[in-house]
Motif scaffolding. Structure first.
Motif, PDB file in Angstrom:
ATOM      1  N   LEU A  29      45.277 115.812  21.982  1.00  0.00           N
ATOM      2  CA  LEU A  29      44.420 116.052  20.818  1.00  0.00           C
ATOM      3  C   LEU A  29      42.952 116.254  21.227  1.00  0.00           C
ATOM      4  N   SER A  30      42.559 115.605  22.327  1.00  0.00           N
ATOM      5  CA  SER A  30      41.155 115.713  22.752  1.00  0.00           C
ATOM      6  C   SER A  30      40.819 117.126  23.221  1.00  0.00           C
ATOM      7  N   LYS A  31      41.835 117.907  23.556  1.00  0.00           N
ATOM      8  CA  LYS A  31      41.585 119.264  24.078  1.00  0.00           C
ATOM      9  C   LYS A  31      41.353 120.278  22.973  1.00  0.00           C
ATOM     10  N   GLN A  32      41.932 120.063  21.804  1.00  0.00           N
ATOM     11  CA  GLN A  32      41.757 121.007  20.688  1.00  0.00           C
ATOM     12  C   GLN A  32      42.234 120.405  19.377  1.00  0.00           C
ATOM     13  N   GLN A  33      41.764 121.021  18.278  1.00  0.00           N
ATOM     14  CA  GLN A  33      42.374 120.708  16.981  1.00  0.00           C
ATOM     15  C   GLN A  33      42.872 122.021  16.393  1.00  0.00           C
ATOM     16  N   ASN A  34      44.038 121.971  15.789  1.00  0.00           N
ATOM     17  CA  ASN A  34      44.649 123.184  15.273  1.00  0.00           C
ATOM     18  C   ASN A  34      45.324 122.914  13.921  1.00  0.00           C
ATOM     19  N   PRO A  35      44.546 122.425  12.951  1.00  0.00           N
ATOM     20  CA  PRO A  35      45.170 122.089  11.674  1.00  0.00           C
ATOM     21  C   PRO A  35      45.476 123.332  10.833  1.00  0.00           C
ATOM     22  N   GLU A  36      46.536 123.260  10.077  1.00  0.00           N
ATOM     23  CA  GLU A  36      46.908 124.386   9.199  1.00  0.00           C
ATOM     24  C   GLU A  36      46.306 124.232   7.813  1.00  0.00           C
ATOM     25  N   TYR A  37      45.783 123.030   7.532  1.00  0.00           N
ATOM     26  CA  TYR A  37      45.366 122.724   6.165  1.00  0.00           C
ATOM     27  C   TYR A  37      43.928 122.222   6.101  1.00  0.00           C
ATOM     28  N   LEU A  38      43.223 122.689   5.055  1.00  0.00           N
ATOM     29  CA  LEU A  38      41.945 122.071   4.688  1.00  0.00           C
ATOM     30  C   LEU A  38      42.195 121.338   3.378  1.00  0.00           C
ATOM     31  N   TRP A  39      41.831 120.076   3.343  1.00  0.00           N
ATOM     32  CA  TRP A  39      41.995 119.236   2.156  1.00  0.00           C
ATOM     33  C   TRP A  39      40.631 118.978   1.538  1.00  0.00           C
ATOM     34  N   ILE A  40      40.478 119.321   0.268  1.00  0.00           N
ATOM     35  CA  ILE A  40      39.246 118.992  -0.450  1.00  0.00           C
ATOM     36  C   ILE A  40      39.640 117.992  -1.533  1.00  0.00           C
ATOM     37  N   GLY A  41      39.254 116.726  -1.331  1.00  0.00           N
ATOM     38  CA  GLY A  41      39.733 115.680  -2.226  1.00  0.00           C
ATOM     39  C   GLY A  41      38.625 114.769  -2.713  1.00  0.00           C
ATOM     40  N   CYS A  42      39.004 113.796  -3.528  1.00  0.00           N
ATOM     41  CA  CYS A  42      38.049 112.815  -4.044  1.00  0.00           C
ATOM     42  C   CYS A  42      37.796 111.728  -2.992  1.00  0.00           C
ATOM     43  N   SER A  43      36.582 111.165  -3.018  1.00  0.00           N
ATOM     44  CA  SER A  43      36.231 110.095  -2.073  1.00  0.00           C
ATOM     45  C   SER A  43      36.944 108.782  -2.362  1.00  0.00           C
ATOM     46  N   ASP A  44      37.558 108.679  -3.515  1.00  0.00           N
ATOM     47  CA  ASP A  44      38.246 107.442  -3.935  1.00  0.00           C
ATOM     48  C   ASP A  44      39.086 106.856  -2.789  1.00  0.00           C
ATOM     49  N   SER A  45      38.882 105.566  -2.515  1.00  0.00           N
ATOM     50  CA  SER A  45      39.555 104.914  -1.374  1.00  0.00           C
ATOM     51  C   SER A  45      41.075 104.883  -1.528  1.00  0.00           C
ATOM     52  N   ARG A  46      41.533 105.112  -2.756  1.00  0.00           N
ATOM     53  CA  ARG A  46      42.986 105.066  -2.984  1.00  0.00           C
ATOM     54  C   ARG A  46      43.658 106.419  -2.780  1.00  0.00           C
ATOM     55  N   VAL A  47      42.848 107.416  -2.393  1.00  0.00           N
ATOM     56  CA  VAL A  47      43.421 108.761  -2.237  1.00  0.00           C
ATOM     57  C   VAL A  47      43.118 109.316  -0.828  1.00  0.00           C
ATOM     58  N   PRO A  48      43.647 108.668   0.214  1.00  0.00           N
ATOM     59  CA  PRO A  48      43.364 109.113   1.579  1.00  0.00           C
ATOM     60  C   PRO A  48      44.254 110.299   1.980  1.00  0.00           C
ATOM     61  N   ALA A  49      43.619 111.400   2.349  1.00  0.00           N
ATOM     62  CA  ALA A  49      44.339 112.657   2.590  1.00  0.00           C
ATOM     63  C   ALA A  49      45.522 112.510   3.554  1.00  0.00           C
ATOM     64  N   ASN A  50      45.253 112.043   4.768  1.00  0.00           N
ATOM     65  CA  ASN A  50      46.327 111.998   5.771  1.00  0.00           C
ATOM     66  C   ASN A  50      47.526 111.172   5.344  1.00  0.00           C
ATOM     67  N   GLU A  51      47.254 110.009   4.777  1.00  0.00           N
ATOM     68  CA  GLU A  51      48.352 109.103   4.404  1.00  0.00           C
ATOM     69  C   GLU A  51      49.247 109.700   3.328  1.00  0.00           C
ATOM     70  N   ILE A  52      48.633 110.295   2.310  1.00  0.00           N
ATOM     71  CA  ILE A  52      49.397 110.816   1.170  1.00  0.00           C
ATOM     72  C   ILE A  52      50.436 111.847   1.602  1.00  0.00           C
ATOM     73  N   VAL A  53      50.058 112.700   2.541  1.00  0.00           N
ATOM     74  CA  VAL A  53      51.002 113.727   2.996  1.00  0.00           C
ATOM     75  C   VAL A  53      51.615 113.361   4.358  1.00  0.00           C
ATOM     76  N   ASP A  54      51.426 112.100   4.737  1.00  0.00           N
ATOM     77  CA  ASP A  54      52.032 111.554   5.957  1.00  0.00           C
ATOM     78  C   ASP A  54      51.754 112.418   7.189  1.00  0.00           C
ATOM     79  N   MET A  55      50.466 112.663   7.435  1.00  0.00           N
ATOM     80  CA  MET A  55      50.092 113.484   8.582  1.00  0.00           C
ATOM     81  C   MET A  55      49.258 112.709   9.590  1.00  0.00           C
ATOM     82  N   LEU A  56      49.409 113.102  10.845  1.00  0.00           N
ATOM     83  CA  LEU A  56      48.702 112.441  11.941  1.00  0.00           C
ATOM     84  C   LEU A  56      47.322 113.071  12.140  1.00  0.00           C
TER      85      LEU A  56
END
Ligand code: CO
Length: 209
Positions: A29-56
């Motif tokens: 991972l330190s060599k590059q990032q290659n995400p397929e998705y941009l997430w634009i979400g609310c700052s609310d602590s109960r709505v964490p992007a990675n966890e909701i869609v189970d992504m690393l």
């Protein structure tokens, strides 16, 4: 107070757990990032992007602000979109709101909240456009939740209206913009079916020729 020891301990345990599963995870991972998705979400602590869609780490590029707004003059959000589209070449932009959003509630209650009211004015504008529809509902929570959905739909349009996204489409880049809403009560995402994938799907008034 000066050192949050507990968080560093949690971090060490988490990093060890990830490495136990995949020893090369962080090195790769330190060599590059290659995400397929941009997430634009609310700052609310109960709505964490990675966890909701189970992504690393590495799988999703994230921008969050209060009430997941995409404001045409917000250089922070626009810079994130530009980097995601032009450099990372993400294939999907997801605007994700959530029911019961505190930002939406605050925009509807007509109270004085200080500086943040200037940010929330963007939501009040949407409230004004859809006033009749929203006011036809009796229940306050239903009103809030309808505006939560309408806000996502408006922000999807705002993403599509940026010069960044329009220029990507004009140059033939494959890019889909989605509008989703998340329920904090059951952890489930709902697609608002406003996916936009090309210039023909946006309003004439905002389209670059
Ligand atoms: Co919120």
């Amino acid at each position: 107070m000066r050192v949050l020891k507990e968080l560093f301990e949690k971090n060490k345990k988490w990093a060890d757990k990830v490495k136990a599963k995949n020893p090369d995870f962080f090195t790769n991972l330190s060599k590059q990032q290659n995400p397929e998705y941009l997430w634009i979400g609310c700052s609310d602590s109960r709505v964490p992007a990675n966890e909701i869609v189970d992504m690393l780490p590495g799988e999703i590029f994230v921008h969050r602000n209060i009430a997941n707004l995409v404001v045409h003059t917000d250089l922070n959000c626009l810079s994130v979109i530009q980097y995601a589209v032009e450099v990372l070449k993400v294939k999907h932009i997801i605007v994700c709101g959530h029911y019961g959003c505190g930002g939406i509630k605050a925009a509807m209650d007509n109270k004085d909240h200080g500086l943040i009211d200037n940010w929330l004015r963007n939501i009040s504008d949407i409230h004004r456009y859809y006033r009749e529809h929203i006011d036809s509902l009796k229940d306050d929570n239903e009103k809030i939740n309808l505006l939560c959905e309408l806000n996502v739909i408006e922000q999807v349009a705002n993403v599509c209206h940026t010069t960044i996204v329009q220029n990507a489409w004009r140059s033939g880049q494959k890019l889909a913009v989605h509008g989703w809403i998340y329920s904090i009560e059951d952890g489930i995402l709902k697609d608002l079916n406003v996916c936009t994938t090309n210039l023909d799907e946006i309003s004439q008034t905002h389209r670059i020729k």
